[in-house]
Design a protein around this motif. Structure first.
Motif, PDB file in Angstrom:
ATOM      1  N   ARG B 350       0.871  -1.246   0.014  1.00  0.00           N
ATOM      2  CA  ARG B 350      -0.046  -0.072  -0.042  1.00  0.00           C
ATOM      3  C   ARG B 350       0.939   1.319   0.060  1.00  0.00           C
ATOM      4  O   ARG B 350       1.789   1.355   1.023  1.00  0.00           O
ATOM      5  N   ALA B 351       0.770   1.904  -1.059  1.00  0.00           N
ATOM      6  CA  ALA B 351       1.589   3.239  -1.090  1.00  0.00           C
ATOM      7  C   ALA B 351       0.758   4.462  -1.121  1.00  0.00           C
ATOM      8  O   ALA B 351      -0.369   4.526  -1.818  1.00  0.00           O
ATOM      9  N   VAL B 352       0.890   5.327   0.077  1.00  0.00           N
ATOM     10  CA  VAL B 352       0.298   6.701   0.188  1.00  0.00           C
ATOM     11  C   VAL B 352       1.005   7.885  -0.110  1.00  0.00           C
ATOM     12  O   VAL B 352       1.855   7.883   0.187  1.00  0.00           O
ATOM     13  N   CYS B 353       0.396   8.681  -0.971  1.00  0.00           N
ATOM     14  CA  CYS B 353       0.986   9.992  -1.233  1.00  0.00           C
ATOM     15  C   CYS B 353       0.263  10.950  -0.806  1.00  0.00           C
ATOM     16  O   CYS B 353      -1.013  10.843  -1.146  1.00  0.00           O
ATOM     17  N   ARG B 354       0.779  11.925   0.199  1.00  0.00           N
ATOM     18  CA  ARG B 354      -0.062  13.195   0.443  1.00  0.00           C
ATOM     19  C   ARG B 354      -0.039  14.312  -0.544  1.00  0.00           C
ATOM     20  O   ARG B 354       1.208  14.629  -0.484  1.00  0.00           O
ATOM     21  N   ILE B 355      -1.047  14.818  -0.889  1.00  0.00           N
ATOM     22  CA  ILE B 355      -0.888  16.061  -1.593  1.00  0.00           C
ATOM     23  C   ILE B 355      -1.307  17.198  -0.794  1.00  0.00           C
ATOM     24  O   ILE B 355      -2.511  17.011   0.102  1.00  0.00           O
ATOM     25  N   PRO B 356      -0.615  18.003  -0.543  1.00  0.00           N
ATOM     26  CA  PRO B 356      -0.868  19.314   0.665  1.00  0.00           C
ATOM     27  C   PRO B 356      -2.033  19.893   0.356  1.00  0.00           C
ATOM     28  O   PRO B 356      -2.340  19.885  -1.125  1.00  0.00           O
ATOM     29  N   GLY B 357      -2.832  20.493   1.316  1.00  0.00           N
ATOM     30  CA  GLY B 357      -4.115  21.239   0.839  1.00  0.00           C
ATOM     31  C   GLY B 357      -3.265  22.710   0.462  1.00  0.00           C
ATOM     32  O   GLY B 357      -2.222  22.944   0.252  1.00  0.00           O
ATOM     33  N   ASP B 358      -4.008  23.689  -0.079  1.00  0.00           N
ATOM     34  CA  ASP B 358      -3.679  24.761  -0.714  1.00  0.00           C
ATOM     35  C   ASP B 358      -2.520  24.650  -1.692  1.00  0.00           C
ATOM     36  O   ASP B 358      -1.591  25.462  -1.542  1.00  0.00           O
ATOM     37  N   PHE B 359      -2.802  23.882  -2.454  1.00  0.00           N
ATOM     38  CA  PHE B 359      -1.716  23.481  -3.573  1.00  0.00           C
ATOM     39  C   PHE B 359      -2.281  23.246  -4.820  1.00  0.00           C
ATOM     40  O   PHE B 359      -1.755  24.003  -5.773  1.00  0.00           O
ATOM     41  N   LEU B 360      -3.286  22.466  -5.224  1.00  0.00           N
ATOM     42  CA  LEU B 360      -3.898  22.373  -6.371  1.00  0.00           C
ATOM     43  C   LEU B 360      -4.749  23.259  -6.694  1.00  0.00           C
ATOM     44  O   LEU B 360      -5.307  24.031  -5.921  1.00  0.00           O
ATOM     45  N   ALA B 361      -5.077  23.605  -8.116  1.00  0.00           N
ATOM     46  CA  ALA B 361      -5.940  24.672  -8.462  1.00  0.00           C
ATOM     47  C   ALA B 361      -7.223  24.050  -8.487  1.00  0.00           C
ATOM     48  O   ALA B 361      -7.457  23.047  -8.511  1.00  0.00           O
ATOM     49  N   GLU B 362      -8.256  24.887  -8.448  1.00  0.00           N
ATOM     50  CA  GLU B 362      -9.733  24.412  -8.757  1.00  0.00           C
ATOM     51  C   GLU B 362      -9.766  23.813  -9.761  1.00  0.00           C
ATOM     52  O   GLU B 362      -9.177  24.144 -10.970  1.00  0.00           O
ATOM     53  N   GLY B 363     -10.920  22.710  -9.721  1.00  0.00           N
ATOM     54  CA  GLY B 363     -11.155  22.040 -11.320  1.00  0.00           C
ATOM     55  C   GLY B 363     -10.901  20.573 -10.733  1.00  0.00           C
ATOM     56  O   GLY B 363     -10.876  20.010  -9.782  1.00  0.00           O
ATOM     57  N   ARG B 364     -11.243  19.659 -12.267  1.00  0.00           N
ATOM     58  CA  ARG B 364     -10.985  18.503 -12.076  1.00  0.00           C
ATOM     59  C   ARG B 364      -9.561  17.889 -12.059  1.00  0.00           C
ATOM     60  O   ARG B 364      -9.010  18.444 -13.162  1.00  0.00           O
ATOM     61  N   VAL B 365      -9.244  17.098 -11.292  1.00  0.00           N
ATOM     62  CA  VAL B 365      -7.884  16.543 -11.333  1.00  0.00           C
ATOM     63  C   VAL B 365      -8.032  14.897 -11.432  1.00  0.00           C
ATOM     64  O   VAL B 365      -8.827  14.497 -10.902  1.00  0.00           O
ATOM     65  N   THR B 366      -7.228  14.473 -12.464  1.00  0.00           N
ATOM     66  CA  THR B 366      -7.168  13.000 -12.973  1.00  0.00           C
ATOM     67  C   THR B 366      -5.880  12.595 -12.510  1.00  0.00           C
ATOM     68  O   THR B 366      -4.882  13.207 -12.986  1.00  0.00           O
TER      69      THR B 366
END
Lengths: 278, 434
Positions: B350-366
Motif C-alpha cells: 500500500r503506497a500513500v502519497c499526500r498532496i498538501p492542501g492549498d496546492f492544487l488549483a480549482e477544477g477536476r484533477v485526474t
C-alpha cells in the motif's frame, strides 16, 4: 415518406472501405476547405518576418547567385552557350517548386495532428494544400525568370508553351513523393529527419547546377529514372530552346505517374489509422 | 415511427497495447513492417495484447433527438464519438448517418495562433465543415456571441484562454449540421459562458437537429438530453430515458470517480511482477470522495500485489492532470527512502502519497497510476485516469484567492509565505524616538 427539398446525404461507416470509391469525390466536395488551408499556409509563411513576401523572390535569386559564384567559374560545365546564371535559374524554378512541395507535404499530416484527431475531412487535403501553397512562389519564380531572360538578351522561344506541362510534372512528382512520405511520417517520425538529406541528395542527382551530358552513357538509364531529370531538362528546354529531351521526358512522366499512383494507394490504406497512431 | 438519423450495428474498436520488440530489430524489420501494414489485407496476426475500447455497440437514434452518452473515464465514450464523426474507423461493425454531420470534439478546432480572430473564424469554420457563404452570413453573430469585439484583428496567440474558448465555441455554435456530435467541451470556460453555451445547445436540440452529447456533467445531460446511453468498458450497459440511465449510473460504483477497485485480479492492470488492486482518493477527513476542499490535504492511496523478485524494486508513480490535459506534476514512491532501500517480499503493497492542501488549483484533477521498475524501465501496471476528483474553492476569504471571486488562472494554487512590512517611510514619525 415525407418529402424534403434535398435528400440528406447518407454516410456509411465501416471497418474497411476502398479509397477509390470515396476519396476523390470527397476531395471535390471539400474544395473550399482546400482553399482555406492554402490561404492559411500563405498567411502564416511570412508572418513576423522583416522581408515578408520578398523571401519568395530572394530565395531562388540568392541560390542562383551562390551557384553562379561557386560553380559557374569551374571550367567544363557544359551549358550549350547559355549564360550560367540563366542555366541554373531555369533549373532552380521547377526544383524549388518540387523540393518545397515535398518538404511541406511530408510534414503536413504530422503538422495537422490537432485537426486530424478532432474532425473528419479527406486527409489527402493536407499534403495537397501544402503543395498548392507553393504555387504563388512558382509564379513569382517564372516572373523573375522572364526578367532574367530579358536581362541576358534572350527572347522567349515558342517552346515556352511546354512550360506548364513541365511545371505540372514537377508538381506531380512532388505530390507523389510528398504524399507517400507524409503518410509514412505519421507512423515513423524518422521521415522528418530524413527529408532534408533526401532533398539534398536528390538535388545533386538532378541536372540543375550541371548538364546531364556529363553523366557517363552507361549510367544514363539509371540517372533518367529520376523523374526530376526529365522535369528539369524539359523545363530548361522550354525556356531556353535546344534539342527537345523527348525520351527522358516520357520516362519521367511514366515514373511520376507510377510514384503518384503507388503513393495514393498507400495513402488510402494508411489514412484509416492516422488518428490512432499520429 | 420517426425517421432514423443514426443507426449503429455492432460497432467495435480494437487497440493494440504493449507491443514490445527487440530494440535492435527495429530499423529493419519494423520499418518494413510499418510501411507494409496498410497494404496488408485484414489485420494480420495480433502482436502484443488487444484492448477493445468499444465492442458490440448498437443503437438507433431517430431524427431530432438529443442523446447523452455517459460512463466513467475509459468507458469508450470518446472512441464512440470519434468513430461516428469519422475521425477514426471502427475495427468491426457498421454505422449509417443520415444527414450532414458536424462534430465538436474540441473547442477551437483548427485555430492557428499566428492568425487573427477574424481569420481564425474562417479557418476553424471551414475545418468544421462550414461553407464560406455560411461563415460570411453568420460572421457578425459569431463575433457577437464570442464577445471579442476589439480583439477581432489581434492574433489569437495574444488572447486569454477564456477568449479563445469563447471564440472557438462561437464558431462551432453556428454550424448547421443535421447531426451534431459534442464531446465534453462545456467543462471549460467560466460559469456564465457555460450557461450561454448550454442555452445555445438546447436551441440546437429544439431546432430539429440530432445531437449526441458526451459528458461527465449529469446536470447538463439531464437538461439537454431526452435519452441517454450508459457505456462501461466499451459496451452499452443501459439505453433509455435520461432520468433512468443517470440514476443507474449514479447508483452503481461507475459514477464514483474517487475510487477504483479491481475485485477480479484477471481484470486488473498488471503483469507477473505487479498488479493493481485499488486506487483511492482519501481526503484528510476520511472516506473516499469525488469532491475535495481546496485547503484540505488529500491522500492518493494505491494498493498493488507484488510478486517481485528481491532484486527488483517496483515503485508507484502518479501523474496528475488537469481538465485541459496538462500534466501538473509526477511523483514517485521512491521519495520514501526507507521503503526504497528495503528488500522486497511478495505481498500486498500500500503506497500513500499526500498532496498538501492549498496546492492544487480549482477544477477536476485526474490521476494516472502506474507501477514500474527501473534500469531498464519497465511499466508493469498502468491505469490511465484511474481516479479523478473535483477540487472546490469555496471562496470564503481564508484561501489563496482571498476575497477575490473572479478568474484566478494557474495550474496550481499554492499558499505561499508572504512577508510584507513597511521598508522605508516617506516622512519620519515624530512620535517615535530616533
Amino acid at each position: 415518406m415525407n418529402v424534403r427539398p434535398t435528400e440528406p446525404p447518407v454516410v456509411v461507416i465501416e471497418a474497411a472501405r476502398g479509397w477509390w470509391r470515396l476519396g476523390l469525390v470527397d476531395l471535390w466536395t471539400h474544395r473550399e476547405l482546400l482553399y482555406f488551408l492554402v490561404w492559411r499556409d500563405l498567411k502564416i509563411r511570412y508572418r513576423q518576418t522583416f522581408f515578408g513576401v520578398a523571401w519568395a523572390v530572394l530565395q531562388p535569386v540568392l541560390l542562383m547567385a551562390i551557384f553562379s559564384v561557386s560553380l559557374g567559374r569551374i571550367p567544363g560545365i557544359e551549358t550549350s552557350g547559355v549564360p550560367y546564371p540563366l542555366f541554373v535559374f531555369a533549373g532552380l524554378i521547377p526544383w524549388t517548386m518540387f523540393s518545397q512541395g515535398l518538404a511541406g507535404a511530408s510534414n503536413s499530416l504530422v503538422g495537422g495532428e490537432s485537426i486530424i484527431t478532432k474532425v473528419y475531412f479527406p486527409r489527402l487535403l493536407l499534403p495537397v494544400s501544402a503543395i498548392c501553397s507553393f504555387l504563388p512562389d512558382l509564379v513569382i519564380g517564372l516572373a523573375i525568370l522572364a526578367i532574367l531572360l530579358a536581362w541576358f538578351g534572350a527572347g522567349i522561344s515558342a517552346t515556352a508553351v511546354w512550360l506548364p506541362v513541365f511545371a505540372l510534372l514537377a508538381i506531380v512528382v512532388s505530390a507523389g513523393a510528398g504524399t507517400f512520405l507524409g503518410a509514412v511520417n505519421v507512423r515513423y517520425r524518422d521521415v522528418k529527419h530524413m527529408v532534408p538529406f533526401l532533398v539534398q541528395v536528390w538535388f545533386f542527382a538532378s541536372p540543375i547546377v550541371y548538364s546531364s551530358s556529363i553523366i557517363p552513357a552507361q549510367w544514363r538509364w539509371l540517372y533518367d529514372l529520376n523523374p526530376m531529370t526529365g522535369v528539369v531538362e524539359g523545363f530548361r528546354w522550354a525556356v531556353l530552346g535546344g534539342e527537345p529531351p523527348v525520351q527522358v521526358a516520357i520516362e519521367s512522366v511514366a515514373v511520376a505517374v507510377i510514384v503518384l499512383v503507388v503513393a495514393l494507394v498507400y495513402f488510402g490504406r494508411a489514412e484509416r489509422s492516422f488518428a490512432d497512431v499520429i | 415511427m420517426a425517421e432514423i438519423a443514426i443507426r449503429a450495428a455492432g460497432l467495435g474498436k480494437r487497440y493494440r497495447i504493449g507491443v514490445r520488440r527487440d530494440p535492435y530489430s527495429r530499423l529493419t524489420e519494423s520499418l518494413w513492417d510499418a510501411m507494409a501494414r496498410p497494404l496488408r489485407r485484414g489485420d494480420g496476426q495480433p502482436k502484443g495484447s488487444d484492448f477493445w475500447a468499444l465492442r458490440d455497440v448498437s443503437f438507433e437514434i431517430p431524427r431530432g433527438s438529443a442523446v447523452g452518452v455517459i460512463g466513467r473515464n475509459g468507458a469508450g465514450k470518446t472512441t464512440l464519438l470519434k468513430i461516428l464523426s469519422r475521425v477514426t474507423t471502427p475495427t468491426e461493425g457498421r454505422a449509417e448517418l443520415h444527414g450532414r454531420v458536424g462534430s465538436l470534439l474540441e473547442v477551437g478546432t483548427g485555430f492557428h495562433p499566428e492568425l487573427s480572430g477574424r481569420e481564425n473564424i474562417f479557418l476553424s469554420g471551414a475545418i468544421l465543415g462550414m461553407r464560406r457563404a455560411e461563415i460570411l452570413r453568420h460572421f457578425d453573430a459569431i463575433v457577437d456571441f464570442a464577445d471579442i469585439g476589439a480583439f477581432l484583428d489581434t492574433p489569437v496567440k495574444r488572447y486569454s484562454s477564456g477568449m479563445k474558448v469563447r471564440l472557438g465555441f462561437a464558431v462551432a455554435a453556428f454550424l448547421e449540421p443535421e447531426i451534431m456530435f459534442v464531446d465534453e467541451v462545456l467543462a471549460v470556460g467560466d460559469a456564465e459562458f457555460q450557461k450561454k453555451c448550454l442555452g445555445k445547445m438546447s436551441e440546437i436540440g429544439a431546432g430539429g437537429r440530432t445531437v449526441i452529447f458526451v459528458s461527465h456533467s449529469m446536470p447538463a445531460v439531464l437538461r439537454l438530453c431526452d435519452r441517454a446511453i450508459l457505456l462501461d468498458r466499451g459496451r452499452v450497459v443501459t439505453d433509455g430515458s435520461t432520468n433512468h440511465v443517470v440514476r443507474t449510473y449514479l447508483e452503481s460504483d461507475m459514477g464514483r470517480t474517487g475510487e477504483r477497485r479491481w475485485e477480479d485480479p484477471s481484470e486488473a492492470p498488471g503483469d507477473a511482477v505487479a498488479r493493481l488492486k485499488s486506487v483511492r482518493v482519501v481526503p484528510a477527513r476520511g472516506g473516499t470522495s469525488d469532491e475535495v476542499d481546496i485547503r484540505e490535504p488529500i491522500d492518493i492511496e494505491v494498493e498493488y500485489s507484488s510478486e517481485a523478485p528481491r532484486d527488483l524494486r517496483p515503485s508507484v508513480n502518479l501523474h496528475f492532470f488537469n481538465e485541459e490535459g496538462v500534466c501538473l506534476f509526477v511523483t514517485n514512491d521512491w521519495n520514501d527512502q526507507v521503503w526504497w532501500v528495503r528488500s522486497r517480499r511478495p505481498g500486498i503493497v500500500r503506497a500513500v502519497c499526500r498532496i498538501p492542501g492549498d496546492f492544487l488549483a480549482e477544477g477536476r484533477v485526474t490521476v494516472t497510476a502506474a507501477v514500474s521498475t527501473y534500469d531498464p524501465t519497465v511499466v508493469h501496471a498502468v491505469e490511465w485516469e484511474a481516479v479523478s476528483f473535483q477540487v472546490v474553492d469555496r471562496t470564503d476569504g481564508t484561501g489563496v484567492r482571498g476575497i477575490y471571486a473572479g478568474d484566478w488562472p494557474g495550474v496550481v494554487r499554492p499558499m505561499l509565505e508572504w512577508h510584507v512590512a513597511l521598508a522605508e517611510r516617506d516622512t519620519p514619525d515624530p512620535s517615535e524616538p530616533e
